[in-house]
Design an enzyme around this catalytic site. Structure first.
Site: not given
Ligand code: SIN
Length: 287
Positions: A115, A117, A262, A277
């Site tokens: 995805h 974000d 990611h 985050r």
């Molecule tokens: C995310 O921000 O999608 C999570 C990524 C992660 O936990 O590595």
């Protein structure tokens, strides 16, 4: 004592404004580790250089970033106007922070699937900065994929075809992800071009993702699902455009959602992984 792991890749000395950093490109198309940098101590000129570099490399990695939540938010503010997640609950006093936490009670983990974000937002996130404080003994890596490479590795006629298309990105997925906590809340739904131009690098990137993109506008249901399947598979299996990051406590990954997707790996159940985050608001995607 854990030995310091030297990342693979060519070591190049670079100057980021006034600071000396060691730059390791982890593979050619995507992913650079910068050593000798404390993000919370950069000037605005240095932050701009970091932003320029992430637009080119897609994702940057930093080790040993000791910072409080307030300092992380402050770095986020220097990177851009902060984005507030439409579905997640934030820690007290930090509305723009997304807690990333998985332990033995978890039924899901954030980001397990390819995805970009919150691409369902009208102005989806530009940069995401994730700091993991607690790492599992093994596993918990995150894989990043370059959407520049995904786009550039398609044939020219197919690129031309995709440039004419736009797609619906839906936040309805949050009803599944945050089961039982979303009630009858409505989440954003937006239409974005299938190919977007990064405003910083000027390069074109593929902009559909299996997390949020539901259908291609103007195609029949059959055409749309076949085309999305082709593109999602292309993104998932294009190993030459991917880099895998192994976290240590206080590692930071800074990625640019406009040119990277990611995928978190939940291979450490029932161990705990915990971090925070902060995310900056991007522009409306354009071709
Ligand atoms: C995310 O921000 O999608 C999570 C990524 C992660 O936990 O590595």
């Amino acid at each position: 004592m854990v030995p310091v792991r030297k990342p693979a890749g060519e070591e190049v000395q670079v100057t980021i404004a006034s600071i000396q950093a060691e730059r390791f490109d982890l593979c050619k198309p995507i992913g650079t580790e910068l050593r000798g940098v404390q993000l919370s101590r950069l000037t605005s000129g240095e932050i701009q250089e970091v932003k320029d570099l992430v637009a080119e490399r897609g994702v940057l990695f930093f080790r040993d970033q000791e910072m409080t939540l307030a300092e992380q938010v402050e770095v986020g503010r220097q990177l851009g106007e902060l984005h507030t997640h439409p579905a997640a609950s934030a820690p007290e006093g930090f509305p723009e922070v997304l807690v990333i936490h998985t332990d033995e009670k978890s039924r899901r983990t954030a980001g397990e699937g390819w995805h970009s974000d919150v691409s369902c937002d009208e102005r989806p996130p530009a940069l995401s900065m994730l700091r993991i404080e607690t790492t599992p003994p093994v596993g918990g890596d995150t894989v990043f994929a370059s959407m520049y490479t995904a786009y550039e590795s398609l044939s020219e006629p197919f690129q031309q075809f995709l440039q004419q298309l736009s797609a619906v990105h839906s936040g309805a997925i949050y009803h599944d992800l945050y089961r039982g906590r979303t009630g009858d809340r409505q989440f954003p739904e937006s239409v974005h071009p299938v190919v977007r131009t990064h405003p910083g690098s000027g390069k074109k990137a593929l902009y559909v993702n299996s997390g949020f993109t539901r259908r291609i506008v103007g195609l029949s249901a059959q055409e749309s699902s076949a085309l999305l399947k082709l593109l999602f598979d292309h993104i998932a299996y294009l190993v030459k455009g991917q880099v895998r990051f192994h976290w240590e406590p206080n590692s930071v990954a800074l990625w640019d959602n406009r040119c990277v997707q990611h995928h978190a790996s939940w291979d450490y159940f029932p161990e705990t992984r915990h971090g925070y985050r902060v995310t900056t608001l991007g522009e409306r995607p354009f071709l």
